[in-house]
Every structure is written in structure tokens, then in C-alpha cells.
Design a protein around this motif. Structure first.
Motif, PDB file in Angstrom:
ATOM      1  N   THR A  66       0.848  -1.197   0.000  1.00 22.42           N
ATOM      2  CA  THR A  66       0.000   0.000   0.000  1.00 22.42           C
ATOM      3  C   THR A  66       0.876   1.237   0.000  1.00 22.42           C
ATOM      4  OG1 THR A  66      -1.664  -1.236   1.269  1.00 22.42           O
ATOM      5  CG2 THR A  66      -1.904   1.166   1.169  1.00 22.42           C
ATOM      6  N   ARG A  67       0.580   2.174  -0.922  1.00 17.32           N
ATOM      7  CA  ARG A  67       1.409   3.370  -1.079  1.00 17.32           C
ATOM      8  C   ARG A  67       0.532   4.619  -1.076  1.00 17.32           C
ATOM      9  NH1 ARG A  67       6.621   1.856  -3.963  1.00 17.32           N
ATOM     10  NH2 ARG A  67       6.464  -0.375  -4.429  1.00 17.32           N
ATOM     11  N   GLY A  68       1.082   5.722  -0.508  1.00 18.30           N
ATOM     12  CA  GLY A  68       0.390   7.004  -0.533  1.00 18.30           C
ATOM     13  C   GLY A  68       0.116   7.514   0.869  1.00 18.30           C
ATOM     14  N   ILE A  69      -0.633   8.559   0.986  1.00 15.99           N
ATOM     15  CA  ILE A  69      -1.319   9.321  -0.063  1.00 15.99           C
ATOM     16  C   ILE A  69      -0.399  10.477  -0.449  1.00 15.99           C
ATOM     17  CG2 ILE A  69      -3.378  10.683  -0.567  1.00 15.99           C
ATOM     18  CD1 ILE A  69      -4.717   9.065   1.788  1.00 15.99           C
ATOM     19  N   HIS A  70       0.090  10.503  -1.701  1.00 14.33           N
ATOM     20  CA  HIS A  70       1.120  11.442  -2.131  1.00 14.33           C
ATOM     21  C   HIS A  70       0.531  12.479  -3.095  1.00 14.33           C
ATOM     22  CE1 HIS A  70       3.882   7.704  -1.558  1.00 14.33           C
ATOM     23  NE2 HIS A  70       3.635   8.301  -0.404  1.00 14.33           N
ATOM     24  N   THR A  71       0.900  13.719  -2.864  1.00 20.98           N
ATOM     25  CA  THR A  71       0.419  14.828  -3.689  1.00 20.98           C
ATOM     26  C   THR A  71       1.614  15.498  -4.360  1.00 20.98           C
ATOM     27  OG1 THR A  71      -1.371  15.216  -2.118  1.00 20.98           O
ATOM     28  CG2 THR A  71      -0.899  16.979  -3.687  1.00 20.98           C
ATOM     29  N   GLU A  72       1.585  15.594  -5.678  1.00 21.35           N
ATOM     30  CA  GLU A  72       2.659  16.267  -6.407  1.00 21.35           C
ATOM     31  C   GLU A  72       2.096  17.409  -7.244  1.00 21.35           C
ATOM     32  OE1 GLU A  72       3.674  12.069  -5.602  1.00 21.35           O
ATOM     33  OE2 GLU A  72       2.230  12.821  -7.075  1.00 21.35           O
ATOM     34  N   TYR A 145       6.321  17.230  -0.855  1.00 25.81           N
ATOM     35  CA  TYR A 145       5.026  17.784  -1.231  1.00 25.81           C
ATOM     36  C   TYR A 145       3.989  17.303  -0.215  1.00 25.81           C
ATOM     37  CZ  TYR A 145       7.644  18.238  -5.578  1.00 25.81           C
ATOM     38  OH  TYR A 145       8.601  18.539  -6.507  1.00 25.81           O
ATOM     39  N   PRO A 146       2.790  17.898  -0.209  1.00 21.84           N
ATOM     40  CA  PRO A 146       1.778  17.479   0.765  1.00 21.84           C
ATOM     41  C   PRO A 146       1.491  15.977   0.689  1.00 21.84           C
ATOM     42  CG  PRO A 146       1.097  19.495  -0.339  1.00 21.84           C
ATOM     43  CD  PRO A 146       2.323  19.013  -1.044  1.00 21.84           C
ATOM     44  N   ALA A 147       1.315  15.369   1.855  1.00 18.60           N
ATOM     45  CA  ALA A 147       0.987  13.946   1.945  1.00 18.60           C
ATOM     46  C   ALA A 147      -0.061  13.768   3.038  1.00 18.60           C
ATOM     47  CB  ALA A 147       2.232  13.125   2.243  1.00 18.60           C
ATOM     48  N   LEU A 148      -0.758  12.650   3.026  1.00 15.20           N
ATOM     49  CA  LEU A 148      -1.841  12.387   3.977  1.00 15.20           C
ATOM     50  C   LEU A 148      -1.730  10.954   4.476  1.00 15.20           C
ATOM     51  CD1 LEU A 148      -4.535  13.443   5.257  1.00 15.20           C
ATOM     52  CD2 LEU A 148      -5.699  12.434   3.269  1.00 15.20           C
ATOM     53  N   ASN A 177       2.928  10.061   7.747  1.00 16.16           N
ATOM     54  CA  ASN A 177       2.223  11.176   7.097  1.00 16.16           C
ATOM     55  C   ASN A 177       1.169  11.769   8.029  1.00 16.16           C
ATOM     56  OD1 ASN A 177       3.668  10.999   4.727  1.00 16.16           O
ATOM     57  ND2 ASN A 177       2.184   9.655   3.711  1.00 16.16           N
ATOM     58  N   PRO A 178       0.882  13.076   7.909  1.00 15.14           N
ATOM     59  CA  PRO A 178      -0.048  13.738   8.826  1.00 15.14           C
ATOM     60  C   PRO A 178      -1.508  13.453   8.500  1.00 15.14           C
ATOM     61  CG  PRO A 178       0.725  15.296   7.178  1.00 15.14           C
ATOM     62  CD  PRO A 178       1.497  14.025   6.954  1.00 15.14           C
ATOM     63  N   LEU A 179      -2.375  13.781   9.453  1.00  7.52           N
ATOM     64  CA  LEU A 179      -3.813  13.720   9.228  1.00  7.52           C
ATOM     65  C   LEU A 179      -4.273  15.005   8.546  1.00  7.52           C
ATOM     66  CD1 LEU A 179      -4.978  12.176  12.632  1.00  7.52           C
ATOM     67  CD2 LEU A 179      -4.508  11.003  10.449  1.00  7.52           C
TER      68      LEU A 179
END
Length: 466
Positions: A66-72, A145-148, A177-179
Motif C-alpha cells: 500500500t502506497r500514498g497518499i502522495h500529492t505532487e 510535497y503534501p501527503a496524507l 504522514n499527517p492527518l
């Protein structure tokens, strides 16, 4: 399981811009074949023409990876080369849709277009799954970059294999990763205004208050190294108000500078806009024409016929900008804004008791810089078709002498104090660039986008009262 489709189809989702692509898969005893990215067909069905430049793959050895949650900060088309995943996305962009979630199962018959700023994640549902990212910017190692967090309770993604299952493998980085309440949303791409301290640049800055403002000392558009170092990934629109406007000097010692600013710099911006998918707005002039009388005024598609070096350089810049897929060329005439200009000069002469001689055989319309800025915002906001648009204030065309008399009148002075002279008489014995005599531009194309031009005389009254 994903239901197969016979024809290519594109579906919208609750996340703005996130599109599911249903792909026909052609199967036989050897396996299958699909068109994973087919520009012409997919763009015709509503996918952005996003200009991919890099294709990345991630191999997932075991079911449950399981990978993520990645924002680019780039767009991507995601799919699987082999295997199957449960994929989920969370909108991490600043705005009303922040936090919106969507999920879908992906096998070889599904691809998803993910716009910039939407967080991407997935869980492998089969061993040996290969996940593909087709992206429109180059990956740079080390940038964050932002991640969740994958288990964020607000997103509440329904993972088929529970995240606390021993079959699930998550990296230590993703577990940290943050909430959502702790995530800084990804800001929209910004607007860049070049030539920001000029008459037009200052007007544009008022209409685009969040824009980045640069002039030659902040960003030299003729310096390839400076252009290469600029963070273009942060920008979506460039308003190029930078220009060399010393018309007479361009015929002599300013020739090289005019070609650099008016032709080479727009060409460089056009190359960047093409590579980066930016919208480039560039400002042109009636000087690209020879000033021959044209019923109704010069139209956007009239062939170029510049009389002097300034007009030649501007025409070259127009042609260069036209190579960028997302471009607007706003052609204008007789620009009036803050600082030194014809109207201010006439008002000062009137007040100082000077009786000027002004040419009466050059005819056109004034263009006040707020009108140019307003037209710029209109074209961008309405998504008008890309291309060239004439932009001036509207109303009956007048000569420079007629406008001078109107300035005298509006400032409480006798307009008869303004005498007239022909262009030839005014230029006798002077080293001047040739001027077009008929500068009126047709405004039909701009009006066809819904823009209502402001009357030049009304704008002149407001300008002198301001």
C-alpha cells in the motif's frame, strides 16, 4: 472485477478534474493489448492535453503493498501494466473541494487522470502488480510535497485489505504522514507578470493581486540561465508586459535591445509555455501593420507589414508566441496608463500655457491600461479560444490632434490652442521611426467573446478625473 468496455469512455468523479478512463482491451490467446495513452482520442473525450514528459513505474511484489497518499504539483495518468489495485484519491488543493475522496478498482482496462494537487494512493490486490505514472513534469529527488495518512479518518478510504492486516506492507515514511487537519493545502498555480513596473504591468497587478511581479532586475527574459532557474512549476499563467518601446531609438542604437526584448524574449517564453503547459499572454501593437486604411480597422488575421524596426520586432514576437498551444496575443494601440504618456503631456502643456502642434493625419483609438487588464482577465476567466485579439477602447477613431483638443477641453482650456501638423511636417529634419497613419483596430472578435469595450472618450474623462 472491472467490467470490460468495447469503446473508449471517460467518466467524471466527485473530485474536480479527476477523470476515470475506461479502456478497450483486445485479448487473444497470447494475452492482451491496449492503448494506454492515446492523445487524440482521449483529448476529444475531455482529457486535458497534459503533455507528459516522464513515465514512472512502481513494482509491488506482494498483494497488500500500500502506497500514498502522495500529492505532487503535476498532472498524471495512472494505470496498471499488470495486476490489479484498489486506488484512492484525496483532493489536497486549496479550495472548496479540499478533502474530497474518490476510489476505484483498477486493472488493465482502467486508467485515471489525476490533476495537480490531488493525492494519489493505492493498494495492490495481486502479487507482482506494476503501477504506472505518466506525468507532465520531471521528478526531482529530495523535494517534499503534501501527503496524507493512509488511515485518515476524514478521508475514510475503504481499503479492501485492512491497514492493520499482516498482509499489508506500508513504508515507515507513509506511516508518518499527517492527518488532514495538519495538511497545508497545495496552492493553485500562480500568475507571473513581467514588465511589472511599466504602465501595463502596474494595471495588470491591480487586476491580478496575487501575481508574482518581476522586472528586468528580478528576471531577465533574455538570460537563458535565469529562465532555466526560475520555478516554472509554480506558475500556470504568464502575462508578458515586458517590451522595448523606444520606437525611434530602435532604429539606431536600440536595435539589438529591441530585438532581444520584443522577439527573443517572447520566443523563450513560448518555448517554456509549450514545455510546461502554461498559458502565455503577450501584448502586441498596431505597429505590426503599415497603417494602410482598412474599412472597419485592422483585423487580427491581416498580414504583417511593419514600417520600422520596432514593428518588425513586435511582429517577430507575435509569431513566436503563436507557437505556444495556450496563448493569447492582445494587439493594442495608443496605450495610456500611469506615468509619462500623451494625455499627461497634453494636460501639462495646457496648464503651462503651451500651445502645441499635434499631428492630425494619424488616426486611431486610445487604449487605457485598465481596459487591457480587464480584457486579459476576461479572456482567461471565460476560457476564450486561444489566439490573437485586438484590444482598444471603443468609440469613433480620432487623430492625435483631436485627442489633444479633447484633453484641453476636459481640463478647462481652449481646444483651439492646439494647432495641427502632418506627420511628414512634424518629422522633417528629425531622426524618427515611420509611424502607421491608420491605427484603428477592429474589435469584433473580442466582442464575440462577450467583452463589452469601454468608450475611449468616457475612459479619457475618468482618467483625467482620477
Amino acid at each position: 472485477m472491472v467490467e470490460p468496455v468495447a469503446t473508449l469512455a471517460v467518466e467524471t468523479t466527485p473530485i474536480p478534474g479527476l477523470l476515470v478512463v475506461r479502456l478497450p482491451v483486445h485479448r487473444d490467446e497470447r494475452g492482451w493489448f491496449k492503448e494506454n495513452w492515446q492523445r487524440a482520442k482521449m483529448v476529444a473525450l475531455g482529457l486535458p492535453d497534459f503533455g507528459p514528459v516522464q513515465n514512472n513505474m512502481s513494482f509491488n511484489a506482494s498483494r497488500g503493498a500500500t502506497r500514498g497518499i502522495h500529492t505532487e504539483p503535476w498532472d498524471k495518468l495512472v494505470s496498471v501494466a499488470t495486476g490489479r489495485v484498489f486506488a484512492a484519491w484525496v483532493d489536497m488543493r486549496d479550495g472548496a473541494s479540499f478533502g474530497t475522496t474518490y476510489s476505484v478498482e483498477i486493472d488493465e482496462s482502467v486508467a485515471v487522470f489525476v490533476p495537480r494537487g490531488v493525492g494519489n494512493s493505492y493498494q495492490a490486490l495481486a502479487d507482482g502488480t506494476v503501477y504506472s505514472y505518466l506525468v507532465n513534469d520531471h521528478f526531482v529527488a529530495g523535494r517534499t510535497y503534501p501527503a496524507l495518512h493512509l488511515a485518515d479518518p476524514t478521508a475514510a478510504i475503504p481499503w479492501p485489505i485492512p491497514l492493520d492486516s499482516p498482509d499489508v506492507e506500508i513504508s515507515a515514511k507513509d506511516r508518518a504522514n499527517p492527518l488532514l487537519p495538519d495538511v497545508t493545502p497545495l496552492a493553485p498555480r500562480r500568475t507571473l507578470i513581467t514588465g511589472a513596473r511599466g504602465q501595463l504591468g502596474r494595471a495588470l497587478a491591480r487586476v491580478f493581486p496575487g501575481a508574482t511581479l518581476v522586472d528586468l532586475d528580478e528576471l531577465d527574459l533574455t538570460d537563458e540561465a535565469a529562465l532555466s532557474a526560475w520555478p516554472w512549476e509554480d506558475y500556470g499563467v504568464v502575462l508578458n508586459a515586458a517590451a522595448y518601446t523606444a520606437v525611434d531609438r530602435a532604429e539606431d542604437d536600440g536595435r539589438a535591445a529591441a530585438w532581444a526584448a520584443n522577439a527573443a524574449a517572447p520566443a523563450a517564453l513560448a518555448r517554456i509555455a509549450t514545455a510546461r503547459g502554461l498559458t502565455l499572454v503577450h501584448y502586441s501593437t498596431d505597429y505590426v501593420f503599415d497603417g494602410s486604411p482598412v474599412p472597419g480597422g485592422h483585423r487580427e488575421d491581416e498580414p504583417f507589414a511593419p514600417l520600422g524596426v520596432y514593428g518588425q520586432t513586435k511582429a517577430a514576437g507575435d509569431l513566436a508566441v503563436g507557437t505556444a498551444p495556450r496563448h493569447y496575443v492582445l494587439r493594442t494601440s495608443w496605450v495610456i496608463g500611469e506615468g509619462h504618456n500623451f494625455v499627461r503631456t497634453m494636460a501639462r502643456l495646457a496648464a503651462d500655457g503651451v500651445d502645441p502642434s499635434v499631428v492630425d493625419d494619424q488616426v486611431g483609438r486610445l487604449t487605457f491600461t485598465p481596459e487591457l487588464a480587464r480584457a486579459t482577465a476576461h479572456l482567461l476567466d471565460t476560457g476564450a479560444p486561444y489566439g490573437t485579439y485586438n484590444v482598444t477602447n471603443s468609440g469613433e477613431p480620432r487623430s492625435w490632434a483631436a485627442y489633444a483638443r479633447r484633453v484641453f477641453e476636459l481640463t478647462g482650456h481652449d481646444p483651439a490652442r492646439v494647432s495641427t501638423v502632418s506627420t511628414a511636417e512634424y518629422g522633417a529634419g528629425k531622426d524618427l521611426s515611420p509611424r502607421p497613419l491608420h491605427s484603428t483596430l477592429a474589435l469584433d472578435k473580442l466582442a464575440g467573446t462577450g467583452f463589452v469595450s469601454t468608450d475611449a472618450d468616457a475612459a479619457l474623462v475618468a482618467y483625467l478625473q482620477g
